[in-house]
Design a protein around this motif. Structure first.
Motif, PDB file in Angstrom:
ATOM      1  N   UNK A   5       0.841  -1.131  -0.042  1.00  0.00           N
ATOM      2  CA  UNK A   5       0.060   0.198   0.054  1.00  0.00           C
ATOM      3  C   UNK A   5       0.750   1.055  -0.004  1.00  0.00           C
ATOM      4  N   UNK A   6       1.789   1.178   0.791  1.00  0.00           N
ATOM      5  CA  UNK A   6       2.781   2.565   1.059  1.00  0.00           C
ATOM      6  C   UNK A   6       3.366   2.794  -0.176  1.00  0.00           C
ATOM      7  N   UNK A   7       4.154   1.497  -0.874  1.00  0.00           N
ATOM      8  CA  UNK A   7       4.715   1.611  -2.130  1.00  0.00           C
ATOM      9  C   UNK A   7       4.014   2.315  -3.487  1.00  0.00           C
ATOM     10  N   UNK A   8       2.698   1.780  -3.409  1.00  0.00           N
ATOM     11  CA  UNK A   8       1.726   2.192  -4.403  1.00  0.00           C
ATOM     12  C   UNK A   8       1.541   3.841  -4.266  1.00  0.00           C
ATOM     13  N   UNK A   9       1.051   4.019  -2.863  1.00  0.00           N
ATOM     14  CA  UNK A   9       0.695   5.513  -2.560  1.00  0.00           C
ATOM     15  C   UNK A   9       1.889   6.216  -3.036  1.00  0.00           C
ATOM     16  N   UNK A  10       3.097   6.221  -2.692  1.00  0.00           N
ATOM     17  CA  UNK A  10       4.305   6.853  -3.115  1.00  0.00           C
ATOM     18  C   UNK A  10       4.542   6.867  -4.604  1.00  0.00           C
ATOM     19  N   UNK A  11       4.333   5.770  -5.381  1.00  0.00           N
ATOM     20  CA  UNK A  11       4.778   5.586  -6.647  1.00  0.00           C
ATOM     21  C   UNK A  11       3.485   6.240  -7.233  1.00  0.00           C
ATOM     22  N   UNK A  12       2.359   6.275  -7.020  1.00  0.00           N
ATOM     23  CA  UNK A  12       1.389   7.192  -7.543  1.00  0.00           C
ATOM     24  C   UNK A  12       1.525   8.570  -7.428  1.00  0.00           C
ATOM     25  N   UNK A  56      11.738  11.068  -4.411  1.00  0.00           N
ATOM     26  CA  UNK A  56      10.760  10.370  -3.713  1.00  0.00           C
ATOM     27  C   UNK A  56      10.886   8.988  -3.202  1.00  0.00           C
ATOM     28  N   UNK A  57      11.639   8.132  -3.954  1.00  0.00           N
ATOM     29  CA  UNK A  57      12.073   7.031  -3.856  1.00  0.00           C
ATOM     30  C   UNK A  57      13.035   6.956  -2.625  1.00  0.00           C
ATOM     31  N   UNK A  58      13.944   7.612  -2.722  1.00  0.00           N
ATOM     32  CA  UNK A  58      15.052   7.590  -1.781  1.00  0.00           C
ATOM     33  C   UNK A  58      14.627   7.901  -0.446  1.00  0.00           C
ATOM     34  N   UNK A  59      13.780   9.042  -0.424  1.00  0.00           N
ATOM     35  CA  UNK A  59      13.121   9.175   0.795  1.00  0.00           C
ATOM     36  C   UNK A  59      12.233   8.426   1.537  1.00  0.00           C
ATOM     37  N   UNK A  60      11.619   7.411   0.853  1.00  0.00           N
ATOM     38  CA  UNK A  60      10.739   6.637   1.484  1.00  0.00           C
ATOM     39  C   UNK A  60      11.284   5.030   1.797  1.00  0.00           C
TER      40      UNK A  60
END
Ligand SMILES: Nc1ncnc2c1ncn2[C@@H]1O[C@H](COP(=O)(O)O)[C@@H](O)[C@H]1OP(=O)(O)O
Ligand SMILES: [Mg+2]
Ligand SMILES: [Mg+2]
Ligand SMILES: [Mg+2]
Length: 358
Positions: A5-12, A56-60
């Motif tokens: 869920x978190x990966x999807x939210x960040x990716x979107x 954004x990916x590096x942050x999360x």
């Protein structure tokens, strides 16, 4: 089991923010186009979108690896100074109009120097182990330059399996029931609310579409491929660029299948999104040159979105795309995507046509 869920939210959100940047580049009319060593174009939009997504990916997910299409080489040193400054202005100036969403993405980048390092974080060699993101910051750069279709693409692979896929298609209609058309005019995408769609899928959880927004995420709708009773009624999509996919072979395959409708030509992974929402039925990508190897960032998100919408995606031999082999799909040639129950029929026609050429 991981929910993603978190990966999807960040990716979107990351794709949505990067798409805001590419849209603003499109309307700036100075796209800072450079030619890469393989003679394909890259613009300030490609660099800027890649920087925003990786940041954004590096942050999360600081420990994840990233395979991204572009590298910062051409932006470094005195020669790249002007382009670098333009990219930096864009990156600095692109924010989602929703503080919470921006917070999820980690906010702004620190400096133009760090931006270059961030772009180069996409140099992973990929492979079959661990968590690896694949990014195509602008897929269909030629379509982008023409005012046609393009897509901002992001996928997460875990141990070589695509788990999450997101496609931002700013020039596709929001409505899933709109008829499939070739690239739209540049101005049409400015009709607020009518254009711009995000497609997404999580393995085992289906595929969705939602309207693009400048702020947070809009509500999602589940999408499915269209049921196809007679293959002869199919609409198929293919590349605009004859150098990317053999249009002659596609026409021969279509005719073998009794298809009479003309193909719909559009750039980018917008083709995968379009068939996944039932706006078209088949995607045919037939090799033009024996030596071209497809890249994982050109297919990972689309592959999952179509499969989760009830489709099957393979190469011209009928083998699944293999994302475990590094940055390229070196074991696959071409792509054939179709609803599950007709896919083998399409492959038969593909094999007959390609065998007839040898
Ligand atoms: N000879 C080729 N055959 C197939 N695909 C190609 C070829 N050359 C470039 N591409 C890639 O095809 C993708 C776009 O395909 P489509 O025609 O479906 O829009 C781009 O990612 C482009 O790479 P690049 O990003 O380097 O331009
Ligand atoms: Mg691409
Ligand atoms: Mg690209
Ligand atoms: Mg490119």
């Amino acid at each position: 089991m991981t929910s993603y869920d978190h990966e999807l939210n960040v990716a979107l959100l990351a794709v949505q923010r990067a798409t805001l940047l590419t849209k603003s580049v499109f309307h700036s009319h100075a796209k800072g186009t450079l030619n890469k060593s393989d003679a394909s174009p890259v613009t300030i939009g490609d660099f800027g979108a890649q920087a925003l997504i990786i940041s954004a990916l590096q942050h999360n997910f600081p420990d994840d690896e990233i395979v991204a299409e572009e590298e910062a080489k051409d932006l470094r040193g005195d020669e790249g100074k002007t382009t670098r400054e333009t990219v930096w202005d864009l990156v600095k100036g692109t924010k989602l109009e929703d503080g919470k969403a921006e917070e999820v993405l980690g906010g702004a980048l620190k400096s133009d120097e760090s931006m270059l390092d961030i772009i180069d974080k996409g140099a992973s060699q990929g492979g079959s182990k661990g968590r690896i993101w694949a990014i195509d910051p602008i897929d269909g750069t030629k379509g982008f330059l023409r005012g046609g279709q393009y897509a901002v693409c992001l996928a997460l692979m875990v141990d070589g399996d695509v788990k999450v896929g997101v496609l931002g298609c700013p020039n596709l209609p929001v409505s899933d029931s709109e008829p499939l058309e070739e690239g739209i005019g540049a101005d049409a995408s400015d009709e607020e609310g009518k254009f711009g769609v995000l497609f997404s899928a999580v393995q085992g959880k289906g595929a969705h579409s939602r309207a693009f927004s400048k702020a947070g995420l809009q509500e999602a709708h589940s999408i499915q491929m269209s049921p196809l009773k007679n293959i002869s009624d199919a609409t198929f999509c293919e590349s605009v660029e004859a150098g990317h996919s053999s249009q002659g072979d596609a026409a021969a395959i279509a005719s073998k299948l009794g298809i009479t409708k003309p193909s719909v030509r559009m750039d980018s992974q917008a083709k995968y999104g379009s068939i996944a929402r039932g706006a078209g039925d088949l995607y045919l990508r037939l090799p033009v040159r024996k030596d071209y190897v497809e890249k994982i960032w050109d297919h990972a998100a689309g592959d999952l979105i179509v499969r989760e919408a009830g489709g099957m995606v393979t190469d011209v031999e009928g083998n699944r795309l293999n994302f475990r082999l590094g940055r390229t799909l070196k074991e696959n040639k071409g792509v054939i995507a179709a609803p599950k129950d007709v896919h083998s029929k399409v492959i038969e026609a593909v094999k007959e046509v390609l065998a007839g050429k040898q």
